[in-house]
Design a protein around this motif. Sequence first.
Motif: not given
Length: 404
Positions: A139, A147, A150, A258, A260
Amino acid sequence: MSTRVVLAGVSGYGARHLAALRRLEEAGRAEIVALVDTAFSSVEHDVVYHEGAAFEASDLDVALDAVDADLVVVATPPHTHLALASTVLRRGLALYLEKPPVPRLQDLAVLEEQVRPGQRVEVGFQLARRNLAVLTEAWNDGLVGTVQRIAAHAALARADGYYARSAWAGRWFLDGTAVLDGPLFNPCAHILHAAVQAATVVCPGWKAGDLSAECYSVRDIDGDDVIALRVQPVDDGPVVVASATTAADEVLEPAITLHGTRGELTVRHRDGEAWLRRDGRHTTIPAPADSTGPLDAAVADPRGEGDALLSLAAMRPYLRLVNAVVEACGTPGRITAHRDRVEHAGDVFQRLPGVTAAIRRVVSEGTLFSENRERWAAAPARMDLREYTHFDHPRDAGVQGSES
């Protein structure tokens, strides 16, 4: 001088801790001074758990009265943790408490009040620090962009013997005592804890808002063996989604993903190896080098400062989700009619056909089973977590056990 250790619970996951402590003892770093387990009260007990001169007892207080200890490792059934951990804390000893820490938020509050200044207390989410470091580095490097979601995910295949091994296995409640055993509450608790912690990394101040949850039981058990949940943040930050089963038709290793604006990163819980998907390309990020685990660290310095990620305070966001899911759902939806039965290597497995693919859809879309129109799914239970601080369920008599 080696650290004097008492281990409460020598079977199940406790057997792993015993093996680790033996290794540390052989290296001269630890001395196993006592083992505590209810098996030691049985007239049929003839198993030699330790070749050394360790004291054996079926009661933790008896053991701690008999030996000098620096550190106590508690690896007993979850609903016994409160009483045993309280015994350790009252004596001012360092405590390493296996996950899940305690079943209820109010139990956690009791333990927090008992911790003395400078007393080392950690919960055994053994790989949390390493895996969170992998997520944080990706990240920070901007590999996935902002993000948005999750996801914690796993599909395990547990044989019937897994649920027959003890009276508490697969139960949310046992004789009025909260146990809260379930895929995301026990065997896959690591990834739920890590997902919530990751949310606070990518969005400091992240707080859980609206919860939607679905719990089902494929087997004839009290608790769940299939689950999906989604948590919307109060303000900004990622949505947290989690889904897991122990009735898999295809095994999916526990992992965190994650999602994003620039890509997706999945970190495998077992070893921290990661896979980045961005711009149509897939890149493997090798697992990080092994580092000192939290049990080893506690043995090395039982009076030192513990890992904040494993502190009792760090357990609260995870435990809030566990408690809220059970309270909101009330009881799992029974979907035994949809299961099938297979035998493999002498073991019998109950499976839910298509469940692993269903979990993958939850992860990729951020939608729950019912929203994806799985044929066995029902509408989710919902709860506002903004002011949620106390577990309240009609089957909870408010008594926590003390057996080891």
